[in-house]
Design a protein around this motif. Sequence first.
Motif, PDB file in Angstrom:
ATOM      1  N   GLN A  44     -77.944   6.745  27.484  1.00 30.50           N
ATOM      2  CA  GLN A  44     -77.787   7.601  28.669  1.00 30.50           C
ATOM      3  C   GLN A  44     -76.336   8.023  28.857  1.00 30.50           C
ATOM      4  O   GLN A  44     -76.056   9.159  29.246  1.00 30.50           O
ATOM      5  CB  GLN A  44     -78.305   6.882  29.924  1.00 30.50           C
ATOM      6  N   GLN A  45     -75.408   7.126  28.574  1.00 22.98           N
ATOM      7  CA  GLN A  45     -73.992   7.451  28.680  1.00 22.98           C
ATOM      8  C   GLN A  45     -73.619   8.546  27.682  1.00 22.98           C
ATOM      9  O   GLN A  45     -72.877   9.475  28.021  1.00 22.98           O
ATOM     10  CB  GLN A  45     -73.147   6.204  28.445  1.00 22.98           C
ATOM     11  N   ALA A  50     -72.307  14.272  26.842  1.00 30.31           N
ATOM     12  CA  ALA A  50     -72.552  15.533  26.143  1.00 30.31           C
ATOM     13  C   ALA A  50     -72.845  16.650  27.131  1.00 30.31           C
ATOM     14  O   ALA A  50     -72.365  17.776  26.966  1.00 30.31           O
ATOM     15  CB  ALA A  50     -73.713  15.371  25.158  1.00 30.31           C
ATOM     16  N   VAL A  51     -73.616  16.362  28.160  1.00 28.50           N
ATOM     17  CA  VAL A  51     -73.959  17.378  29.162  1.00 28.50           C
ATOM     18  C   VAL A  51     -72.713  17.820  29.918  1.00 28.50           C
ATOM     19  O   VAL A  51     -72.517  19.008  30.171  1.00 28.50           O
ATOM     20  CB  VAL A  51     -75.034  16.845  30.137  1.00 28.50           C
ATOM     21  N   GLU A  52     -71.849  16.883  30.249  1.00 29.32           N
ATOM     22  CA  GLU A  52     -70.647  17.209  31.023  1.00 29.32           C
ATOM     23  C   GLU A  52     -69.654  18.055  30.233  1.00 29.32           C
ATOM     24  O   GLU A  52     -68.925  18.856  30.817  1.00 29.32           O
ATOM     25  CB  GLU A  52     -69.965  15.923  31.489  1.00 29.32           C
ATOM     26  N   THR A  53     -69.604  17.882  28.927  1.00 33.33           N
ATOM     27  CA  THR A  53     -68.614  18.598  28.129  1.00 33.33           C
ATOM     28  C   THR A  53     -69.175  19.844  27.454  1.00 33.33           C
ATOM     29  O   THR A  53     -68.431  20.576  26.815  1.00 33.33           O
ATOM     30  CB  THR A  53     -68.031  17.683  27.037  1.00 33.33           C
ATOM     31  N   ARG A  54     -70.457  20.111  27.612  1.00 33.68           N
ATOM     32  CA  ARG A  54     -71.090  21.255  26.948  1.00 33.68           C
ATOM     33  C   ARG A  54     -70.733  22.546  27.665  1.00 33.68           C
ATOM     34  O   ARG A  54     -70.808  22.641  28.883  1.00 33.68           O
ATOM     35  CB  ARG A  54     -72.600  21.065  26.952  1.00 33.68           C
ATOM     36  N   GLU A  55     -70.344  23.547  26.887  1.00 35.01           N
ATOM     37  CA  GLU A  55     -70.080  24.850  27.462  1.00 35.01           C
ATOM     38  C   GLU A  55     -71.372  25.664  27.444  1.00 35.01           C
ATOM     39  O   GLU A  55     -72.312  25.336  26.736  1.00 35.01           O
ATOM     40  CB  GLU A  55     -68.997  25.571  26.671  1.00 35.01           C
TER      41      GLU A  55
END
Length: 81
Positions: A44-45, A50-55
């Motif tokens: 989950q981490q 990945a979601v937070e850094t995805r453009e």
Amino acid sequence: MVWTLQDAKNKFSAVVDAALAGTPQEVSRRGKPAVVVLSAADYQQLVQSAVETRESFAEHLLAFPGLKVERALVKPRDADF
């Protein structure tokens, strides 16, 4: 530690216990890396990071460093309808 698939199947509880203790467990098949077993919290981490850094896809396209393509200087032809 890298487990062979057969050893991982035979000692799956040990594989899971080690992953829950915070050490991802690699499993190979026919001598090649196949999968990694990790705790649900670690997974989950990784997903959240990945979601937070995805453009966005639009940002990805706009960041393309491609060449500037000149448009052809062609006049449109007349069309009869």
